[in-house]
Design a protein around this motif. Structure first.
Motif, PDB file in Angstrom:
ATOM      1  N   ARG A   1      14.469  15.656-112.125  1.00 19.10           N
ATOM      2  CA  ARG A   1      13.308  15.010-112.614  1.00 19.10           C
ATOM      3  C   ARG A   1      13.683  14.548-113.824  1.00 19.10           C
ATOM      4  O   ARG A   1      13.391  13.334-114.233  1.00 19.10           O
ATOM      5  CB  ARG A   1      12.125  16.062-112.702  1.00 19.10           C
ATOM      6  CG  ARG A   1      11.504  16.347-111.548  1.00 19.10           C
ATOM      7  CD  ARG A   1      10.314  17.298-111.362  1.00 19.10           C
ATOM      8  NE  ARG A   1       9.747  17.413-110.272  1.00 19.10           N
ATOM      9  CZ  ARG A   1       8.803  18.384-109.865  1.00 19.10           C
ATOM     10  NH1 ARG A   1       8.341  19.118-111.045  1.00 19.10           N
ATOM     11  NH2 ARG A   1       8.228  18.376-109.130  1.00 19.10           N
ATOM     12  N   LYS A   2      14.539  15.150-114.592  1.00 19.38           N
ATOM     13  CA  LYS A   2      14.773  14.516-116.103  1.00 19.38           C
ATOM     14  C   LYS A   2      15.766  13.392-115.899  1.00 19.38           C
ATOM     15  O   LYS A   2      15.542  12.422-116.377  1.00 19.38           O
ATOM     16  CB  LYS A   2      15.553  15.686-116.794  1.00 19.38           C
ATOM     17  CG  LYS A   2      14.701  16.907-117.531  1.00 19.38           C
ATOM     18  CD  LYS A   2      15.710  17.840-118.229  1.00 19.38           C
ATOM     19  CE  LYS A   2      14.811  18.772-118.700  1.00 19.38           C
ATOM     20  NZ  LYS A   2      15.591  19.879-119.532  1.00 19.38           N
ATOM     21  N   THR A   3      16.526  13.375-114.793  1.00 17.67           N
ATOM     22  CA  THR A   3      17.345  12.207-114.430  1.00 17.67           C
ATOM     23  C   THR A   3      16.606  11.125-114.240  1.00 17.67           C
ATOM     24  O   THR A   3      16.883   9.826-114.549  1.00 17.67           O
ATOM     25  CB  THR A   3      18.489  12.589-113.387  1.00 17.67           C
ATOM     26  OG1 THR A   3      19.154  13.669-113.911  1.00 17.67           O
ATOM     27  CG2 THR A   3      19.334  11.273-113.183  1.00 17.67           C
ATOM     28  N   ALA A   4      15.659  11.396-113.374  1.00 13.97           N
ATOM     29  CA  ALA A   4      14.759  10.156-112.810  1.00 13.97           C
ATOM     30  C   ALA A   4      13.970   9.712-114.161  1.00 13.97           C
ATOM     31  O   ALA A   4      13.721   8.545-114.288  1.00 13.97           O
ATOM     32  CB  ALA A   4      13.658  10.739-111.925  1.00 13.97           C
ATOM     33  N   GLU A   5      13.457  10.533-115.053  1.00 18.01           N
ATOM     34  CA  GLU A   5      12.782   9.981-116.087  1.00 18.01           C
ATOM     35  C   GLU A   5      13.534   9.293-117.133  1.00 18.01           C
ATOM     36  O   GLU A   5      13.401   8.470-117.740  1.00 18.01           O
ATOM     37  CB  GLU A   5      12.078  11.481-117.015  1.00 18.01           C
ATOM     38  CG  GLU A   5      11.048  12.277-116.298  1.00 18.01           C
ATOM     39  CD  GLU A   5       9.879  11.504-116.479  1.00 18.01           C
ATOM     40  OE1 GLU A   5       9.633  10.696-117.375  1.00 18.01           O
ATOM     41  OE2 GLU A   5       8.692  12.010-115.983  1.00 18.01           O
ATOM     42  N   LEU A   6      14.693   9.619-117.385  1.00 19.10           N
ATOM     43  CA  LEU A   6      15.892   9.015-118.246  1.00 19.10           C
ATOM     44  C   LEU A   6      16.160   7.591-117.520  1.00 19.10           C
ATOM     45  O   LEU A   6      16.557   6.858-118.326  1.00 19.10           O
ATOM     46  CB  LEU A   6      16.960   9.801-118.531  1.00 19.10           C
ATOM     47  CG  LEU A   6      16.670  10.975-119.465  1.00 19.10           C
ATOM     48  CD1 LEU A   6      17.817  11.962-119.694  1.00 19.10           C
ATOM     49  CD2 LEU A   6      16.339  10.595-120.937  1.00 19.10           C
ATOM     50  N   ALA A   7      16.199   7.273-116.445  1.00 21.43           N
ATOM     51  CA  ALA A   7      16.422   6.243-115.717  1.00 21.43           C
ATOM     52  C   ALA A   7      17.724   5.806-116.096  1.00 21.43           C
ATOM     53  O   ALA A   7      18.722   6.439-115.857  1.00 21.43           O
ATOM     54  CB  ALA A   7      15.204   5.178-115.985  1.00 21.43           C
ATOM     55  N   GLY A   8      17.822   4.459-116.746  1.00 24.10           N
ATOM     56  CA  GLY A   8      19.148   4.075-117.086  1.00 24.10           C
ATOM     57  C   GLY A   8      19.855   4.492-118.185  1.00 24.10           C
ATOM     58  O   GLY A   8      20.560   4.128-118.607  1.00 24.10           O
ATOM     59  N   GLY A   9      19.184   5.584-118.946  1.00 28.74           N
ATOM     60  CA  GLY A   9      19.718   6.187-119.928  1.00 28.74           C
ATOM     61  C   GLY A   9      18.901   5.842-121.353  1.00 28.74           C
ATOM     62  O   GLY A   9      18.338   5.072-121.323  1.00 28.74           O
ATOM     63  N   LYS A  10      19.012   6.747-122.214  1.00 27.00           N
ATOM     64  CA  LYS A  10      18.189   6.719-123.336  1.00 27.00           C
ATOM     65  C   LYS A  10      18.530   5.534-124.177  1.00 27.00           C
ATOM     66  O   LYS A  10      17.545   4.998-124.712  1.00 27.00           O
ATOM     67  CB  LYS A  10      18.573   7.736-124.516  1.00 27.00           C
ATOM     68  CG  LYS A  10      18.241   9.156-123.924  1.00 27.00           C
ATOM     69  CD  LYS A  10      18.499  10.315-125.012  1.00 27.00           C
ATOM     70  CE  LYS A  10      17.896  11.542-124.563  1.00 27.00           C
ATOM     71  NZ  LYS A  10      18.007  12.819-125.432  1.00 27.00           N
TER      72      LYS A  10
END
Length: 517
Positions: free
Chosen positions: A15-24
């Motif tokens: 889920r965190k990976t999905a939230e971060l999408a393309g990265g910070k």
């Protein structure tokens, strides 16, 4: 017994990976440009920022041409359903931080699955377009994906409202999904939409063209007529989409969100009497008429910058949602031309799809004369207005304020074209042409021989008006329902709308009529 902590940890990390999408870094870069992330856009749309996500863990399955082992969280699009002002809505938002938001096979499948869900549950679809186009690495699969999305756009057309937001690049084939929606909102900054970019145009035609000339919100809103509303930024676009939905039903078999508890027994408004100019030489301000006519003077204009000689938009009168179409004498004298006919016809058909009553405000001297109009097909384009009104089965209320001449009188929804109620102000003039023009044709020889041509012209104009153009003459021939004082307008129209809500109008069985496109 309890669930394995490792499984919960894995779920949390995914889920965190999905939230971060393309990265910070990419997300921060967007913030500096004043853009929201794809996920933030959906959170801004849905009540309390909450929605049921669809396909969060979906991922591309292409291992060719540079995509092998490359992670594309959510495959570059966030899809979900939630509530907007308490009403269910489906939405998707393309994520430019993930592979440029390019469309591939799984990306397209997520969108199509969401649209199927919207169709089956009868709820609107909002799309936020921010994509580099087709995912080249997936080859023909990406083209197939676009075809599937376009097919779904058409499948849903006329069933549930579709609102597209252009909030980033929207190039090539990507532009056609928004173009198939009911409404397009485009941000003033950070967004562009085109089929061929400057480089392609230069190579193909030799023309030097910048994006500002044809791809921006301003160009599309005022010149091309491809979009309906211009937004300041992402947040404003979401707010406009939400407000637009507040005038639309969830689907084609539902009623618009009328407020039937609102008071429709409205006192007379004498301000309306002052709207009428002292002479016919001065243009009437239709926007001012609308401000006095609608509830709280609130009018949600559609395509305000394109073909402004006709005004279209949504409002409420006595609590009922209405579509308003009015001639604007302040622009091109309020004539109907090619662009205004297209704009008006499309709006009429949209209202008819979604069971929205139409109020017509008429002050039209005719169709726009000129060689460019004739060669451009004004006959075909003007016929769209006639077709749209005649085929519309929703309640249609017409108010003739001043001029209603020739074919344009019919094209603005006369009784003969299916208006349920037709009101006219005492200032109305209903005729084949204006009195002065008619007198000049009919009495050409007499005026040439008159001792005082100007005086005789004035006498004949008055006689012609009384005999042929007076609203009372039209009333005597049952062409209008009633002649009313301008101050009565809001009260009379509110009453007429309530009385026609139960209207039922059936047509012969057929696939569809053949509108002159």
């Amino acid at each position: 017994m309890s669930i394995n902590p490792k499984l919960l940890k894995d779920l949390s990390e995914r889920r965190k990976t999905a939230e971060l999408a393309g990265g910070k870094d990419k997300l921060e870069k967007r913030k500096t440009k004043g853009q929201l992330s794809a996920r933030e856009r959906l959170k801004a749309l849905f009540d309390h920022g909450e929605f049921q996500e669809f396909g969060q863990h979906a991922a591309h399955s292409c291992h060719r041409f540079g995509l092998k082992d490359k992670k594309l969280p959510g495959d570059g699009v966030v899809c979900g359903a939630g509530f907007v002002d308490g009403r269910p809505v489906a939405a998707f938002s393309q994520d430019f931080t993930v592979g440029g938001g390019a469309l591939g096979r799984i990306h397209a499948k997520k969108i199509c699955d969401l649209m199927d869900y919207a169709h089956d549950t009868g709820i609107p679809v909002v799309s936020v377009n921010d994509s580099g186009g087709a995912r080249i690495q997936e080859g023909v699969d990406s083209l197939s994906g676009y075809g599937q999305v376009f097919y779904k756009n058409v499948f849903l057309s006329g069933v549930v409202p579709q609102v597209a937001i252009i909030a980033g690049p929207c190039a090539g084939g990507a532009a056609y999904s928004p173009a198939l929606a009911d409404f397009i909102i485009m941000t003033q900054k950070n967004a562009n939409m085109f089929i061929c970019g400057p480089g392609v145009i230069k190579a193909a035609t030799g023309e030097n063209a910048s994006l500002e000339q044809f791809a921006t919100a301003s160009a599309h809103a005022s010149v091309a007529g491809n979009i309906h509303i211009v937004a300041d930024d992402d947040k404003h676009a979401i707010e406009l989409a939400s407000e637009l939905l507040s005038f639309l039903p969830s689907n084609n078999i539902s009623d618009p969100p009328h407020n039937l508890d609102a008071n429709w027994e409205i006192p007379h408004d004498t301000r309306m009497n002052d709207v009428v100019p002292d002479t016919n030489k001065m243009p009437l301000d239709t926007h001012e008429v609308i401000s006095y006519l609608v509830d709280e003077a609130h009018f949600f204009e559609i395509m305000g910058a394109f073909a402004p000689n006709i005004i279209t938009g949504f409002a409420r009168i006595g609590g009922l949602v209405v579509g308003i179409i009015g001639n604007n004498p302040k622009v091109k004298a309020g004539t109907l031309d090619i662009d205004s006919s297209d704009k008006g016809a499309r709006f009429i058909r949209t209202c008819n799809i979604y069971n929205i009553p139409i109020v017509n405000l008429v002050d039209v001297p005719g169709f726009m004369p000129g060689l460019a109009q004739e060669r451009g097909g004004i006959i075909r384009h003007g016929a769209k207005m006639l077709f749209a009104y005649a085929s519309a089965t929703v309640p249609k209320i017409t108010l003739i304020m001043r001029k209603a001449y020739g074919g344009a009188y019919l094209a603005m929804c006369s009784a003969d074209m299916g208006a349920d109620v037709v009101y006219a102000w005492p200032t109305a003039e209903i005729a084949v042409m204006g009195a002065e023009g008619a007198v000049g044709v009919l009495f050409k020889k007499e005026l040439a021989e008159a001792k005082d041509p100007a005086k005789r012209t004035a006498e004949l104009v008055e006689e012609y008006h009384d005999e042929f153009a007076s609203p009372y003459q039209a009333a005597a021939n049952a062409m209008i329902t009633d002649v009313i004082e301008p101050a009565e307008t809001r009260s009379k129209i509110a009453q007429a709308l309530r009385l026609t809500l139960s209207k039922r109008d059936t047509r012969p069985p057929k696939k569809h009529g053949n509108i002159p496109l």
